[in-house]
Enzyme design. Sequence first.
Site, PDB file in Angstrom:
ATOM      1  N   SER A 260       0.804  -1.227   0.000  1.00  0.00           N
ATOM      2  CA  SER A 260       0.000   0.000   0.000  1.00  0.00           C
ATOM      3  C   SER A 260       0.831   1.268   0.000  1.00  0.00           C
ATOM      4  O   SER A 260       0.426   2.275  -0.580  1.00  0.00           O
ATOM      5  CB  SER A 260      -0.951  -0.004   1.204  1.00  0.00           C
ATOM      6  OG  SER A 260      -1.797  -1.125   1.166  1.00  0.00           O
TER       7      SER A 260
ATOM      8  N   HIS B  44       0.260   4.447   4.663  1.00  0.00           N
ATOM      9  CA  HIS B  44      -0.331   4.964   3.428  1.00  0.00           C
ATOM     10  C   HIS B  44       0.025   6.436   3.241  1.00  0.00           C
ATOM     11  O   HIS B  44       0.453   6.852   2.152  1.00  0.00           O
ATOM     12  CB  HIS B  44      -1.854   4.820   3.470  1.00  0.00           C
ATOM     13  CG  HIS B  44      -2.320   3.397   3.614  1.00  0.00           C
ATOM     14  ND1 HIS B  44      -3.642   3.075   3.873  1.00  0.00           N
ATOM     15  CD2 HIS B  44      -1.655   2.215   3.520  1.00  0.00           C
ATOM     16  CE1 HIS B  44      -3.751   1.765   3.943  1.00  0.00           C
ATOM     17  NE2 HIS B  44      -2.574   1.222   3.738  1.00  0.00           N
TER      18      HIS B  44
END
Length: 203
Positions: A123, A181
């Site tokens: 991610s 993220h």
Amino acid sequence: MFDRITPTNKALIIANVVVFGLQYLLGQFMDIHFALWPPQAEQYGYPSFQLWQLLTYGFMHGGLMHLFFNMFALFMFGSEIERLFGPKRYLIYYLVCVVGAALMHLIVVGASQMPPLPTVGASGGVFGILLAYGMAFPMRKLFVIPIPVPLPAWLFVTLYGMLELYLGITQTAQGVAHFAHLGGMATGFVLIRYWRAQALKRR
């Protein structure tokens, strides 16, 4: 469909799938040695942090759906960025975002004294790619379920980043490394700005 994937992006997707297969075959060995463990984990009886984990965790996944959504995003957006950056710079960008995401996650875990659990997933690199896509093609329209109208890429990326910040601060979605993220996005932004500044200097 797959002939539209650029070579480096295809290699990244294949590498993630292969490593997921190794996770299935080797089980805990992969988690112990190659997932991202916080430096303080060892004192609680967990596996120790190793420098290579800053990169290897980004090719591991927690399940089939985790792998699918990350690879789908890489498939949708990565090739456009590789065509823009070129293969070498695209690979550098992706890997640096993975490492930047790991560092951000470790800083937050250490500062907030969160449980020293392992982190896996592409991610961080994927969010870096999303950030690059939003900056490169800000007015491209994206259809996002369940929003009934298309959003310009810059707005989608901005809203997604704000959502990740909210979820990270409130710890609403447990088990998701929201600050990783954000670290991928922040690293991507800094690297793109640096490259742009270097290009202007050369001119």
